[in-house]
Write a protein that holds these residues in place. Structure first.
Motif, PDB file in Angstrom:
ATOM      1  N   GLN A 144      -4.565  -6.373 -11.558  1.00 33.74           N
ATOM      2  CA  GLN A 144      -3.504  -7.391 -10.714  1.00 33.74           C
ATOM      3  C   GLN A 144      -2.507  -7.309 -10.056  1.00 33.74           C
ATOM      4  N   PHE A 145      -1.549  -6.323 -10.390  1.00 31.67           N
ATOM      5  CA  PHE A 145      -0.744  -6.397  -9.363  1.00 31.67           C
ATOM      6  C   PHE A 145      -1.487  -5.845  -7.468  1.00 31.67           C
ATOM      7  N   LEU A 146      -2.360  -4.860  -8.202  1.00 34.80           N
ATOM      8  CA  LEU A 146      -3.094  -4.350  -7.037  1.00 34.80           C
ATOM      9  C   LEU A 146      -3.793  -5.868  -5.980  1.00 34.80           C
ATOM     10  N   ARG A 147      -4.240  -7.039  -6.965  1.00 33.27           N
ATOM     11  CA  ARG A 147      -4.851  -8.208  -5.989  1.00 33.27           C
ATOM     12  C   ARG A 147      -3.809  -8.725  -5.460  1.00 33.27           C
ATOM     13  N   GLN A 148      -2.301  -8.291  -5.314  1.00 31.17           N
ATOM     14  CA  GLN A 148      -1.130  -9.168  -5.370  1.00 31.17           C
ATOM     15  C   GLN A 148      -1.195  -8.548  -3.981  1.00 31.17           C
ATOM     16  N   ILE A 149      -0.935  -7.351  -3.262  1.00 36.13           N
ATOM     17  CA  ILE A 149      -0.875  -6.266  -2.159  1.00 36.13           C
ATOM     18  C   ILE A 149      -0.886  -7.562  -0.863  1.00 36.13           C
ATOM     19  N   ARG A 162       0.566  -0.865   0.079  1.00 40.28           N
ATOM     20  CA  ARG A 162       0.348   0.038  -0.054  1.00 40.28           C
ATOM     21  C   ARG A 162       0.665   1.336  -0.283  1.00 40.28           C
ATOM     22  N   ALA A 163       2.258   1.196   0.902  1.00 39.18           N
ATOM     23  CA  ALA A 163       2.644   2.547   1.011  1.00 39.18           C
ATOM     24  C   ALA A 163       3.337   2.441  -1.327  1.00 39.18           C
ATOM     25  N   THR A 164       3.322   1.860  -1.436  1.00 41.60           N
ATOM     26  CA  THR A 164       3.932   1.841  -2.575  1.00 41.60           C
ATOM     27  C   THR A 164       3.308   2.565  -3.918  1.00 41.60           C
ATOM     28  N   VAL A 165       1.486   1.928  -3.287  1.00 41.35           N
ATOM     29  CA  VAL A 165       0.373   2.807  -4.444  1.00 41.35           C
ATOM     30  C   VAL A 165       0.214   3.997  -4.128  1.00 41.35           C
ATOM     31  N   PHE A 166       0.548   4.054  -2.759  1.00 40.98           N
ATOM     32  CA  PHE A 166       0.098   5.823  -2.248  1.00 40.98           C
ATOM     33  C   PHE A 166       1.397   6.826  -3.089  1.00 40.98           C
TER      34      PHE A 166
END
Length: 409
Positions: free
Chosen positions: A92-97, A59-63
């Motif tokens: 798909q990247f987000l689903r791997q969090i 989540r930190a990388t996404v933010f």
């Protein structure tokens, strides 16, 4: 032994060819360029870095990515132009969090195993590749950055990596040429650096001594199963068709792996994530003295460095999601030069060579290693930013599988 085709002569393709040839297989490598290691294995950051094995699915990388989206000089840049491949990959990247912790620990373990394989290959074959075993130093300007890195460090240690926190005074002692104000850092003594292009070219020569055939300037157009359950590889060389039949196939084609996999019924959702580097030529005595020998990682800027012999200094970083685009953009190179001037003001930037390459990334950031749907098709691809770090281990794994050897736990 089997007659095996490998598509791609980058670091993963050549290490795979070597591992298979040493087991007695008859290996042919098809490569669209005139030489080995001419794409992503040409001028990367140079780090053999278990300490950089954290996957990006957090989540930190996404933010951070959302904050950076519209800043042209940001470490991560996303071209918002609609693309099904890009946005389906991001989904798909987000689903791997939820798998962030497990995948990071597994990647660390793989990186540590790869280190031993690569060192033994270089020693056995006498490959000189500007190898520097001086460790890798991560540094942080603020307590907030350092605290975030401390959480990551617990995962790296869970994967078996020995890594210690260092004070600002220790940072200056480890690398005296580094300028700046720092809160703290982490130092991984077991990590190292080297020239991936020199290593891959040297290993390709070793493969040839073992009987591996390299077909350069061979653009693979299709792969398919024959009625005899073999693999037909159709390529074009010198504008002429070139079709060969093989017992088995290993796809090590980097960002080209997705299209090839689709032809044999597999989904290997590699996306090309562009990275940039500059090679600074240290032409004068002052620059050679002022450039660091210890490899560095500035986590905030997402920039890494490697000293490649006495006369070259490599700086690399950034990630750009812009499709299969290899253009070298001045506005992406300029932050690397500016970073160098800020931290190493006495290094001359009068001769700087820019480069861009496409990292083949899968959504979970874990390489695809193993058998495909077709029993004679295998994969060793999708290593992302860690191809140099992981390839020696993944090559061994796929070669063991293809040779019927028991895999380690």
């Amino acid at each position: 032994m089997s007659r095996i085709a490998i598509i791609g002569a980058g670091i993963t393709g050549v290490t795979t060819a070597y591992a298979l040839a040493r087991r007695g297989h008859q290996v042919t490598v098809l490569e669209r360029h005139r030489y080995a290691a001419m794409e992503t294995s040409f001028a990367n950051g140079g780090q053999l870095s278990a300490s950089n094995a954290e996957v990006w699915n957090s989540r930190a990388t996404v933010f951070k990515g959302l904050r950076w989206m519209f800043t042209r000089s940001a470490p991560l840049l996303l071209n918002p132009r609609p693309s099904w491949h890009k946005y389906s990959w991001i989904a798909q990247f987000l689903r791997q969090i939820p798998n962030y912790r497990r995948n990071t620990i597994d990647t660390v373990r793989l990186a540590i195993a790869a280190r031993a394989h690569l060192y033994s290959i270089a020693q056995r074959e006498g490959i000189a590749f500007d190898h520097e075993q001086r460790g890798i130093l991560h540094f942080y300007a603020t307590r907030r950055e350092f605290d975030a890195a401390t959480k990551v460090n617990t995962l790296l240690r869970a994967g078996g990596l020995e890594r210690r926190a260092v004070t600002p005074e220790e940072i200056r002692a480890i690398e005296p040429t580094l300028q700046g104000q720092f809160y703290g850092g982490f130092f991984t003594e077991s990590d190292s650096t080297g020239d991936i292009h020199k290593f891959t070219r040297g290993l390709a020569q070793a493969c040839e001594r073992l009987g591996v055939e390299f077909r350069y300037e061979a653009t693979v157009e299709s792969v398919e199963q024959t009625p005899e359950l073999k693999i037909a590889v159709r390529a074009r060389r010198d504008a002429l068709p070139d079709t060969s039949i093989f017992d088995r196939l290993v796809v090590c084609a980097g960002v080209g792996s997705r299209a090839l996999a689709a032809q044999v019924g597999d989904q290997v959702n590699v996306y090309p994530v562009k990275g940039y580097s500059i090679t600074v030529h240290l032409d004068d005595a002052q620059s050679r003295a002022a450039a660091p020998w210890v490899s560095l990682l500035d986590d905030k800027a997402k920039i890494v460095t490697s000293r490649l012999g006495a006369e070259r200094f490599r700086i690399a970083g950034t990630a750009e999601l812009n499709g299969e685009n290899r253009d070298i953009r001045a506005d992406r190179i300029e932050p690397l030069v500016r970073w160098m001037r800020g931290h190493f003001p006495d290094v001359s930037s009068s001769r700087v060579v820019p480069w861009a390459g496409l990292r083949p990334m899968l959504p979970d950031m874990v390489p695809r290693v193993g058998r495909g749907r077709h029993r004679h098709v295998f994969y060793n691809t999708g290593h992302g930013h860690l191809g140099w770090t992981l390839s020696a281990a993944t090559a061994e794994a796929v070669a063991q599988l293809m040779s019927g050897e028991a895999l380690p736990d």
